[in-house]
Scaffold this motif. Structure first.
Motif, PDB file in Angstrom:
ATOM      1  N   VAL A  20       0.852  -1.187   0.000  1.00 33.36           N
ATOM      2  CA  VAL A  20       0.000   0.000   0.000  1.00 33.36           C
ATOM      3  C   VAL A  20       0.883   1.230   0.000  1.00 33.36           C
ATOM      4  N   CYS A  21       0.633   2.100  -0.971  1.00 34.19           N
ATOM      5  CA  CYS A  21       1.437   3.313  -1.111  1.00 34.19           C
ATOM      6  C   CYS A  21       1.104   4.292   0.003  1.00 34.19           C
ATOM      7  N   THR A  22       2.159   4.764   0.633  1.00 33.52           N
ATOM      8  CA  THR A  22       1.970   5.762   1.687  1.00 33.52           C
ATOM      9  C   THR A  22       2.563   7.096   1.292  1.00 33.52           C
ATOM     10  N   ARG A  25       2.812   8.937  -4.421  1.00 38.06           N
ATOM     11  CA  ARG A  25       3.422   9.191  -5.727  1.00 38.06           C
ATOM     12  C   ARG A  25       3.002   8.134  -6.731  1.00 38.06           C
ATOM     13  N   SER A  26       2.416   7.073  -6.239  1.00 39.72           N
ATOM     14  CA  SER A  26       2.112   5.945  -7.101  1.00 39.72           C
ATOM     15  C   SER A  26       1.049   6.302  -8.141  1.00 39.72           C
ATOM     16  N   LYS A  27       1.258   5.794  -9.370  1.00 44.01           N
ATOM     17  CA  LYS A  27       0.271   6.017 -10.416  1.00 44.01           C
ATOM     18  C   LYS A  27      -0.919   5.087 -10.222  1.00 44.01           C
ATOM     19  N   LEU A  31      -2.118   1.647  -4.291  1.00 46.70           N
ATOM     20  CA  LEU A  31      -1.119   0.590  -4.287  1.00 46.70           C
ATOM     21  C   LEU A  31       0.237   1.153  -4.678  1.00 46.70           C
ATOM     22  N   CYS A  32       1.250   0.648  -4.060  1.00 46.70           N
ATOM     23  CA  CYS A  32       2.611   1.101  -4.346  1.00 46.70           C
ATOM     24  C   CYS A  32       3.089   0.541  -5.674  1.00 46.70           C
ATOM     25  N   ASP A  33       3.588   1.428  -6.535  1.00 46.99           N
ATOM     26  CA  ASP A  33       4.191   0.977  -7.792  1.00 46.99           C
ATOM     27  C   ASP A  33       5.687   1.294  -7.806  1.00 46.99           C
ATOM     28  N   THR A  34       6.226   1.500  -6.662  1.00 46.76           N
ATOM     29  CA  THR A  34       7.649   1.796  -6.411  1.00 46.76           C
ATOM     30  C   THR A  34       8.053   3.191  -6.891  1.00 46.76           C
ATOM     31  N   SER A  35       7.071   4.037  -7.173  1.00 45.25           N
ATOM     32  CA  SER A  35       7.401   5.407  -7.555  1.00 45.25           C
ATOM     33  C   SER A  35       7.983   6.185  -6.384  1.00 45.25           C
TER      34      SER A  35
END
Ligand code: FES
Length: 43
Positions: A20-22, A25-27, A31-35
């Protein structure tokens, strides 16, 4: 895995690893896309 976003959105992921993106910045937030990885090239 089902992720419930703050805005009421529901995201379903069947990926083996789900993060989960915290950083937002994730596209594909939430969800985290490693951005979150900043690439810095200096010099
Ligand atoms: S935590 Fe935001 S893209 Fe990874």
């Amino acid at each position: 895995m089902v992720v419930h976003g703050e805005d009421g959105s529901v995201v379903r992921s069947e990926r083996f690893v789900t993060a989960v993106c915290t950083c937002r910045r994730s596209k594909i937030y939430p969800l985290c896309d490693t951005s979150h990885r900043e690439v810095r090239r200096e010099g």
